[in-house]
Scaffold this active site. Structure first.
Site, PDB file in Angstrom:
ATOM      1  N   LYS A   1       0.843  -1.208   0.000  1.00 57.49           N
ATOM      2  CA  LYS A   1       0.000   0.000   0.000  1.00 57.49           C
ATOM      3  C   LYS A   1       0.875   1.254   0.000  1.00 57.49           C
ATOM      4  O   LYS A   1       0.638   2.208  -0.742  1.00 57.49           O
ATOM      5  CB  LYS A   1      -0.942  -0.013   1.215  1.00 57.49           C
ATOM      6  CG  LYS A   1      -2.051  -1.053   1.064  1.00 57.49           C
ATOM      7  CD  LYS A   1      -2.819  -1.301   2.351  1.00 57.49           C
ATOM      8  CE  LYS A   1      -3.767  -2.484   2.176  1.00 57.49           C
ATOM      9  NZ  LYS A   1      -4.404  -2.930   3.419  1.00 57.49           N
TER      10      LYS A   1
ATOM     11  N   GLN B   1      -4.299  -1.730   9.883  1.00 62.92           N
ATOM     12  CA  GLN B   1      -4.189  -3.025   9.202  1.00 62.92           C
ATOM     13  C   GLN B   1      -4.751  -4.143  10.088  1.00 62.92           C
ATOM     14  O   GLN B   1      -4.372  -4.273  11.255  1.00 62.92           O
ATOM     15  CB  GLN B   1      -2.721  -3.298   8.839  1.00 62.92           C
ATOM     16  CG  GLN B   1      -2.500  -4.565   8.051  1.00 62.92           C
ATOM     17  CD  GLN B   1      -3.152  -4.540   6.651  1.00 62.92           C
ATOM     18  OE1 GLN B   1      -3.098  -3.536   5.956  1.00 62.92           O
ATOM     19  NE2 GLN B   1      -3.771  -5.636   6.267  1.00 62.92           N
TER      20      GLN B   1
ATOM     21  N   ASP C   1     -10.880   2.618   4.670  1.00 60.48           N
ATOM     22  CA  ASP C   1     -11.146   1.177   4.532  1.00 60.48           C
ATOM     23  C   ASP C   1     -12.651   0.902   4.521  1.00 60.48           C
ATOM     24  O   ASP C   1     -13.081  -0.204   4.204  1.00 60.48           O
ATOM     25  CB  ASP C   1     -10.521   0.402   5.708  1.00 60.48           C
ATOM     26  CG  ASP C   1      -9.278  -0.380   5.276  1.00 60.48           C
ATOM     27  OD1 ASP C   1      -9.097  -0.566   4.055  1.00 60.48           O
ATOM     28  OD2 ASP C   1      -8.503  -0.783   6.154  1.00 60.48           O
TER      29      ASP C   1
END
Ligand code: NAP
Length: 294
Positions: free
Chosen positions: A53, A97, A120
Site C-alpha cells: 500500500k 491493518q 477502509d
C-alpha cells in the site's frame, strides 16, 4: 469460453488515472493526498500488505505515513495514535491493518476512527451510509469488484446474483451493493452461507455468482449454468511442486471447468486481489477532495 476479467490490468489503469490527477493537483498547488497506515505487531502477511500500500502511494504521488506499533500495544495506546491521526489536518485518510493481535478489541478500534478518514470503509457509520445508498467509502474488496463489473460493462440490472459468504468485509457488503438501485447493482440477490440448504439450487439459477467462502475450488461446473458471470474472491495457499516458492494460490472456483461455462470470470491470482489497493487509493483521493464528507 469465458472472457477473463483482468484485475491486474484494471488496477494499473486506475492507478494511472489517479497519478494523472495527482499531477494536476500538484501543478495547481493543491493538497497532495496523504494516506497513513497503522501496523500493530509483526504479522508477515500484514507487513506485505501494508508495504504494498505504501509503495503504491509513492508510485502515484500520494504522501504516505506508516505508524508501527509493537505486538503488546493496548487498545488504549492504539486509540491514542488514532486520535492523533483524527486530529492531524494533513492526513486525509488512514487504515488500521487487520487482523489486530488477539488481545485487542477490533470493533472498538474501528469505531475510534473518524468516519471522514475511514478509507477502509469499516466504520459502522460508513457501512450504514452504504446500505442507505449515501456517499461513503466502500470497503476495498467490494469496491474493487464493483469497478470490475463497471469497467467490463457487465449487465447486472434484473439479474439473479448469488453471493456465497456473509463476512463483514466481503459477502455482506457485496450483497448490499448488488441489490442497491445503482449501476452496477439492481440485481435480485440471494446471500448464501454455511447454513444454506441446497446451495446448488441457488447457484444453478444465478446469472452472477460472487464466491467468497475461503474453500479452494469449491464452486464446480455442475453448480453453474451456461453464460454465468463468476467473481472469485477466495484465496487459499496450497503446497505445490510446480512453483519455485513451493506454494500456489487457489480461488474458491474450480477455474478450468467453470470457465468453460462462463461468459466472464476472474482468475486467481490476478482477478479481485489486485483491485483492493486501487480501491484504497480511490477512497483516499475522495477523502482528500472531501467528496464524501463535505
Ligand atoms: P470468512 O470471514 O471466513 O467468511 C466465509 C463465509 O463463507 C462465511 O459467511 C461462511 O458462512 C461461508 N461459508 C463457509 N463454508 C461454506 C459452505 N460450505 N457453503 C456456503 N457458505 C460457506 O471469509 P472472508 O474474510 O469473507 O474471505 C473469504 C475468502 O476470500 C478467503 O479465502 C479470503 O482469503 C479471501 N479474501 C480475498 C480478498 C481479495 O482481495 N481477493 C479479500 C478478502 C478476502 P457462515 O457465516 O455461516 O460461517
Amino acid at each position: 469460453m469465458a472472457q477473463i476479467i483482468d484485475g491486474k490490468l484494471i488496477s494499473l489503469q486506475i492507478q494511472e488515472e489517479i497519478a494523472a490527477e495527482v499531477k494536476t493537483i500538484k501543478a495547481n498547488n493543491g493538497k497532495i493526498p496523504h494516506l497513513a497506515a497503522i501496523l500493530v505487531g509483526n504479522d508477515g502477511a500484514s507487513e506485505t500488505y501494508v508495504g504494498a500500500k505504501v509503495k503504491a502511494c509513492e508510485k502515484i504521488g500520494f504522501k504516505s505515513t506508516l505508524v508501527r506499533l509493537s505486538e503488546t500495544t493496548t487498545d488504549q495506546e492504539l486509540i491514542y495514535f488514532i486520535e492523533g491521526l483524527n486530529a492531524d489536518a494533513d492526513i486525509d485518510g488512514y487504515i488500521v491493518q487487520l487482523p489486530l493481535p488477539k488481545h485487542m478489541d477490533e470493533q472498538k478500534i474501528m469505531e475510534a476512527i473518524a468516519p471522514q478518514k475511514d478509507v477502509d470503509g469499516f466504520h459502522p457509520q460508513n457501512i450504514g451510509r452504504m446500505a442507505l445508498n449515501l456517499p461513503t467509502y466502500l470497503p476495498a474488496t467490494p469496491y474493487g469488484i464493483m469497478q470490475l463489473l463497471e469497467r467490463y460493462k457487465i449487465e447486472t440490472v434484473g439479474k439473479n446474483c448469488v453471493v456465497i459468504g456473509r463476512s463483514h468485509i466481503v459477502g455482506s457488503p457485496m450483497s448490499i451493493l448488488m441489490a442497491r438501485n445503482t449501476n452496477p447493482g439492481n440485481c435480485t440477490v440471494t446471500m448464501c452461507h454455511s447454513r444454506t440448504a441446497n446451495l446448488k439450487e441457488f447457484t444453478l439459477k444465478a446469472d452472477i455468482i460472487i464466491v467468497a467462502l475461503g474453500k479452494a475450488e469449491f464452486l464446480t461446473a455442475d453448480m453453474v449454468k451456461d453464460g454465468v458471470v463468476v467473481i472469485d474472491v477466495g484465496i487459499t495457499r496450497v503446497a505445490s511442486s510446480e512453483t519455485k516458492s513451493g506454494f500456489k494460490l487457489l480461488g474458491d472456483v474450480k477455474y478450468d471447468e467453470v470457465a468453460e461455462k462462463s461468459s466472464f470470470i476472474t482468475p486467481v491470482p490476478g482477478g479481485v486481489g489486485p483491485m483492493t489497493i486501487a480501491s484504497l487509493l480511490m477512497n483516499t483521493l475522495k477523502a482528500s477532495k472531501k467528496e464524501i464528507y463535505k
